[in-house]
Design a protein around this motif. Structure first.
Motif, mmCIF file in Angstrom:
data_model
loop_
_atom_site.group_PDB
_atom_site.id
_atom_site.type_symbol
_atom_site.label_atom_id
_atom_site.label_comp_id
_atom_site.label_asym_id
_atom_site.label_seq_id
_atom_site.Cartn_x
_atom_site.Cartn_y
_atom_site.Cartn_z
ATOM 1 N N VAL A 1 -7.497 -2.829 6.554
ATOM 2 C CA VAL A 1 -6.096 -2.997 6.168
ATOM 3 C C VAL A 1 -5.399 -3.890 7.201
ATOM 4 C CG1 VAL A 1 -3.893 -1.791 5.972
ATOM 5 C CG2 VAL A 1 -5.934 -0.857 4.875
ATOM 6 N N ASN A 2 -4.608 -4.843 6.739
ATOM 7 C CA ASN A 2 -3.924 -5.755 7.654
ATOM 8 C C ASN A 2 -2.415 -5.566 7.570
ATOM 9 O OD1 ASN A 2 -2.945 -7.458 5.419
ATOM 10 N ND2 ASN A 2 -5.091 -8.099 5.226
ATOM 11 N N ILE A 3 -1.693 -6.369 8.351
ATOM 12 C CA ILE A 3 -0.247 -6.194 8.435
ATOM 13 C C ILE A 3 0.439 -6.470 7.105
ATOM 14 C CG2 ILE A 3 -0.011 -8.556 9.296
ATOM 15 C CD1 ILE A 3 2.280 -5.493 9.992
ATOM 16 N N LEU A 4 -0.071 -7.416 6.318
ATOM 17 C CA LEU A 4 0.538 -7.686 5.016
ATOM 18 C C LEU A 4 0.353 -6.499 4.079
ATOM 19 C CD1 LEU A 4 -0.448 -11.423 4.470
ATOM 20 C CD2 LEU A 4 1.802 -10.508 5.003
ATOM 21 N N ASP A 5 -0.797 -5.829 4.152
ATOM 22 C CA ASP A 5 -1.008 -4.614 3.360
ATOM 23 C C ASP A 5 0.019 -3.554 3.733
ATOM 24 O OD1 ASP A 5 -3.270 -5.684 2.080
ATOM 25 O OD2 ASP A 5 -4.594 -5.011 3.686
ATOM 26 N N ILE A 6 0.195 -3.353 5.035
ATOM 27 C CA ILE A 6 1.124 -2.319 5.509
ATOM 28 C C ILE A 6 2.545 -2.599 5.044
ATOM 29 C CG2 ILE A 6 2.183 -1.319 7.574
ATOM 30 C CD1 ILE A 6 -0.602 -0.295 7.112
ATOM 31 N N LEU A 7 3.006 -3.826 5.217
ATOM 32 C CA LEU A 7 4.389 -4.148 4.870
ATOM 33 C C LEU A 7 4.597 -4.185 3.363
ATOM 34 C CD1 LEU A 7 5.156 -6.911 7.537
ATOM 35 C CD2 LEU A 7 5.788 -4.491 7.569
ATOM 36 N N ARG A 8 3.554 -4.472 2.609
ATOM 37 C CA ARG A 8 3.675 -4.447 1.149
ATOM 38 C C ARG A 8 3.745 -3.013 0.633
ATOM 39 N NH1 ARG A 8 -0.229 -7.312 0.286
ATOM 40 N NH2 ARG A 8 -1.857 -5.753 -0.049
ATOM 41 N N LEU A 9 2.920 -2.128 1.179
ATOM 42 C CA LEU A 9 2.892 -0.740 0.717
ATOM 43 C C LEU A 9 4.087 0.054 1.241
ATOM 44 C CD1 LEU A 9 -0.935 -0.039 1.198
ATOM 45 C CD2 LEU A 9 0.259 -0.570 -0.929
ATOM 46 N N PHE A 10 4.391 -0.112 2.520
ATOM 47 C CA PHE A 10 5.542 0.575 3.118
ATOM 48 C C PHE A 10 6.724 -0.401 3.060
ATOM 49 C CE2 PHE A 10 1.716 2.437 4.803
ATOM 50 C CZ PHE A 10 1.979 3.803 4.851
ATOM 51 N N ASP A 11 7.219 -0.620 1.852
ATOM 52 C CA ASP A 11 8.170 -1.706 1.627
ATOM 53 C C ASP A 11 9.563 -1.442 2.187
ATOM 54 O OD1 ASP A 11 8.884 0.249 -0.171
ATOM 55 O OD2 ASP A 11 8.459 -0.928 -1.962
#
Length: 397
Positions: A224-234
């Protein structure tokens, strides 16, 4: 209800973890807390001399065996069989294998880069433009119209790999590894910028000692990368400084030369690479389903897939040349920055009579092919062992 709330990464399956009122959390590094930046819409005159758009101040790496130089993709061709082949007897390969011919620009450096069979090069192509735009949209102190702003690093001594002055879009594109797995301390820091309490709680769980199993299962093991994190935890909207202080430095992609030196074209070499589509985990789509280097070159190749060879110097390849220019750091720079990688071990024996045994798999055979092509006029290969990818097909003679 958000569509992300049902994803396993968003809610722990451990009832004990969800009921804990106190979590053992990692400390936020002092460097991250002290890191400061300043944005400028127009660069002040006193900084104009420090900012040179034609320069590329990438950090020096121990593996570098040359200066960073500009390069151009001369041509590309597909080596593997594809579904588009009209021959019904041809078995489709599971992976797409592409070969690219790279030309080192003569005027980009005062140092002439030479190579031998077995050498490899590091490529700095930068992140996808659309991923850079996504990251800009996730920052609370940035908007899309600020991607051309200038960013001044006020605390340059903390992270010397970052240029002191750069455009925001270039900083995120060429100096941050957006595909890297965030550390626990980074997740802990991101939790402070969540407006949704459930998002904040979950990021704290994932960063805690008690949530180590969840972190390994859902973050580390799934890359999981930073874009995944910011997309999911919007609801998480971190400032630019937090991202710059916590995301790892952009990693060059290394590829072996798959040809011997050509006396007539010493500044050209070939590389081969496979294009793999990743699993669409965590609502990934588009560019995030492909590699950074291989995906961007594959995208360029697919735009001219009707022809067996994409020739950029001639034969109607202008469209791809235009696309390469758009991917550049500045309008007058090529997008592909390369350097020669140190080669301490994979070298040909000095004595011609020395036997050679080479083993390679997949695109790992690139070095084998390069060495074989370089020495075929001087040495004799007596035995070739080859395996078949397709069980019922025999391609080797």
């Amino acid at each position: 209800m958000s569509t992300t709330e049902n994803l396993p990464i968003m809610v722990t399956e451990d009832p004990n973890l969800s009921q804990l009122t106190e979590l053992t959390l990692p400390l936020i590094s002092s460097k991250s807390l002290a890191f400061q930046v300043k944005l400028w819409e127009t660069l002040p005159e006193e900084f104009a001399e420090k900012y040179q758009p034609k320069e590329f101040p990438f950090p020096s790496l121990p593996v570098m065996d040359s200066q960073i130089t500009d390069s151009t993709i001369v041509s590309m061709r597909q080596l593997s069989a594809s579904n588009d082949d009209n021959d019904s007897d041809v078995v489709t390969d599971y992976k797409t294998i592409l070969e690219a011919t790279v030309r080192l620009d003569d005027n980009s450096s005062d140092v002439i880069i030479t190579y031998e069979a077995g050498d490899s090069f590091g490529f700095i192509i930068g992140n996808y433009d659309e991923e850079v735009d996504q990251l800009i949209d996730y920052c609370f102190d940035l908007q899309s119209d600020k991607r051309d702003y200038y960013c001044q690093i006020l605390t340059t001594e903390l992270f010397p790999h970052l240029p002191s002055i750069s455009k925001v879009k270039d900083l995120l594109k060429y100096y941050l590894e957006l595909r890297s797995v965030p550390k626990k301390s980074f997740l802990r820091h991101l939790a402070d910028f969540c407006s949704d309490l459930a998002h904040k709680r979950r990021l704290l769980e994932l960063s805690s000692r008690e949530g180590s199993d969840d972190y390994n299962k859902y973050i580390r093991n799934n890359f999981v990368n930073i874009l995944d994190i910011l997309r999911l935890f919007d609801s998480c909207r971190p400032p630019l400084a937090v991202l710059l202080a916590n995301i790892a430095c952009h990693t060059p992609r290394y590829y072996s030369v798959c040809n011997g030196p050509d006396p007539e074209n010493r500044n050209q070499f070939k590389i081969a690479f496979s294009v793999t589509e990743f699993q669409p985990r965590n609502q990934r789509k588009d560019s995030q389903l492909f590699g950074v280097f291989t995906g961007q070159l594959s995208r360029l190749f697919n735009r001219r897939q009707k022809s067996s060879t994409v020739d950029i110097d001639g034969g109607g390849g202008g469209d791809i040349a235009d696309q390469l220019t758009k991917l550049s750091l500045e309008s007058d720079l090529r997008c592909l920055k390369v350097f020669k990688r140190k080669n301490l071990y994979l070298k040909l024996p000095a004595t011609v009579s020395t036997p050679i045994i080479m083993i390679g798999s997949g695109t790992g055979v690139a070095q084998t092919v390069g060495i074989g092509g370089h020495v075929r006029t001087e040495r004799v290969f007596r035995v070739l062992y080859a395996s078949e990818k397709h069980p019922n097909e025999t391609r080797c003679p």
